[in-house]
Design an enzyme around this catalytic site. Sequence first.
Site, PDB file in Angstrom:
ATOM      1  CB  SER B 170      -0.931  -0.040   1.211  1.00 12.60           C
ATOM      2  OG  SER B 170      -1.939   0.919   1.083  1.00 12.60           O
ATOM      3  NE  ARG B 240      -8.329   2.236  10.781  1.00 12.19           N
ATOM      4  CZ  ARG B 240      -7.260   1.765  10.157  1.00 12.19           C
ATOM      5  NH1 ARG B 240      -6.673   2.511   9.235  1.00 12.19           N
ATOM      6  NH2 ARG B 240      -6.768   0.599  10.449  1.00 12.19           N
ATOM      7  CG  ASP B 336      -6.249  -3.825  -3.409  1.00 13.49           C
ATOM      8  OD1 ASP B 336      -7.028  -2.861  -3.211  1.00 13.49           O
ATOM      9  OD2 ASP B 336      -5.025  -3.777  -3.172  1.00 13.49           O
ATOM     10  CG  HIS B 369      -5.668  -2.179   0.168  1.00  7.62           C
ATOM     11  ND1 HIS B 369      -4.718  -2.177  -0.826  1.00  7.62           N
ATOM     12  CD2 HIS B 369      -5.177  -1.385   1.163  1.00  7.62           C
ATOM     13  CE1 HIS B 369      -3.703  -1.404  -0.455  1.00  7.62           C
ATOM     14  NE2 HIS B 369      -3.955  -0.916   0.739  1.00  7.62           N
ATOM     15  CG  ASP B 370      -7.029  -4.490   5.567  1.00 15.36           C
ATOM     16  OD1 ASP B 370      -6.095  -3.682   5.380  1.00 15.36           O
ATOM     17  OD2 ASP B 370      -7.891  -4.358   6.448  1.00 15.36           O
TER      18      ASP B 370
END
Lengths: 207, 410
Positions: B170, B240, B336, B369-370
């Site tokens: 990332s 967040r 992602d 993405h994580d």
Amino acid sequence: MSQTDLSAVRGDYQILCDFVKPGARVLDIGCGKGELLELLIATRNVDGRGIEISQSGVNECVSRGLPAVQGDADKDLSAYPNDAFDYAILSQTLQATMDPKGVLEELLRIGQKAVISFPNFGHWRNRLQLLWRGRMPVTDYLPYEWYDTPNIHFCTIRDFVALADEVGARVLRAEALNEKGLPIGFNAPWWVWNLIGDQAIFLLEKK
Amino acid sequence: MSNTAKTDAQRVAAHRAALHQATHPAGKMMRFGMDDPLMLDAGTSIAPWQIAYETYGELNADKSNAVLICHALTGDQYVASTNPVTGKPGWWSMMVGPGKPVDTNRFFVICSNVLGGCYGTTGPATINPETEKPYGLDLPIVTIGDMVRAQRKLVEALGISSLFAVIGGSMGGMQVLQWAAAYPEMVFSCVPIATGPRHSSQNIAFHEVGRQAVMADPNWCAGKYLEQDLRPTKGLSVARMAAHITYMSDESLHNKFGRNLQDRSKVTFGFEADFQIESYLRHQGMTFVDRFDANSYLYVTRAMDYFDLAAPHDGLLAGAFMQTNTRFCVMSFTTDWLFPTSESKSVVHALNAAGANVSFVEIDSSRGHDAFLLDEPEMFKTMRGFLIGAANARGIAGPDANPTEQEAQQ
């Protein structure tokens, strides 16, 4: 890097390796799981890279320490600059491309030399099957039925020689291989090779 | 907001403990004085400045086995050791450690907190020695290029002139690409994961939502909340929550939460967190504010927004990598959507055009993405294989080809 059993390697890989000068920059297009690439690095000390259409093949290559990217011979060669490699290798893939002529031209553009191996559709067994059975040939070497084959652009050795000429390439070396993947071992006119060669390997360069 | 066990007093204490780290990190730190300013892309410089970092493993005699790990947006230098604020294990302990793909028995691993961060490297929460107050918005805007320039100073101060590998996902992957483009002679190999050569318009948009949420919180006090002992926790928490959605895939959200209700059998016809996904996001927001500084969030998101590797090369990305000898291994994940595979592929195409030695692996994962932070065996296998190949080429000992027992079980 996993160990390659050099003695168990396909005969055409051995010949392919002989066509490549040690230490060269090599792009192996359609590198599969990287068997040839690994052999070239191990025996010819090449700076080798691979392109493979299947992601699982690419992941297998990279997890064995071989540089490879996912890509399609028909689409992704345009990203490479002219003469980026000493050799562009296309092993047993030409007949599966959408545009064999375009791919061959790309090989000759990005490589100083091109090495191409392909199954010879002109082999006498193929001819006999078509002649006597009237069906598309299915052999040990070409095991697919016509409707599920990835091989969409078959050619014979003589067809390939004509194509090489058409794209302005000079044949530097050629070998016809028998069903065991061993060189037939004698020089003969193309028509003889075209009858008895199961596959052929060519080393080309631009004229 | 009752889904947290912490009392207000505990929360204030936690915030103060976290703030302390911004100037006095629990781990290693290097200071650069007035005579050694850090030049910034904004056209200004910072001096004095400091960089907080951790190291694992031993540097070999010829200093050829150093690996730099670059952390993501809200990461920290505690890649393989306990985070002093949260008490949680290192954020990439599955990847970095003894016998792991980035094997600390073989490599000397460095991970530093990014410039603009809040874990001990100079950032908006760090005490400005001139004023004895936190920098706040007086800190110049920093970029990915500045972060990497700061890391380079650290690496050189550690006596290392060439890194065996630079690795990150990332925003960490952006730093990896920046390293390879700016200092190719110092990067033998690199692994940019789940990243791209620039921040897309969509990604900038999400970041702007987050920043506006922070700035809309009355406790933000135009960036001077620390001086008033306040925290814009509500704004940062919303930021967040919004960002967290972008780290997951629709598929993973569906698999994890679906439309399941939180501790109740029917909806309340109100605005409580009826759904598990709401409760989960609120929890993510609430815990995040305990470990991260709001101004840092503004600075670091901005750094990502400004990243565009091709811009100095008339938009031609290959120009960033011309003549490079670095070995690249680019990885992306199928679901992602923050840094989709197409972004990685544009890097790969540019590297091909530059004649670089590049590998590219797209990993099939449902986790969005994580995924790069999670247990993804294919990613570990790829990393291990690539580092073995690169170590062979470098003539140093690489990780073992066979994974540790623990990994084999996974």
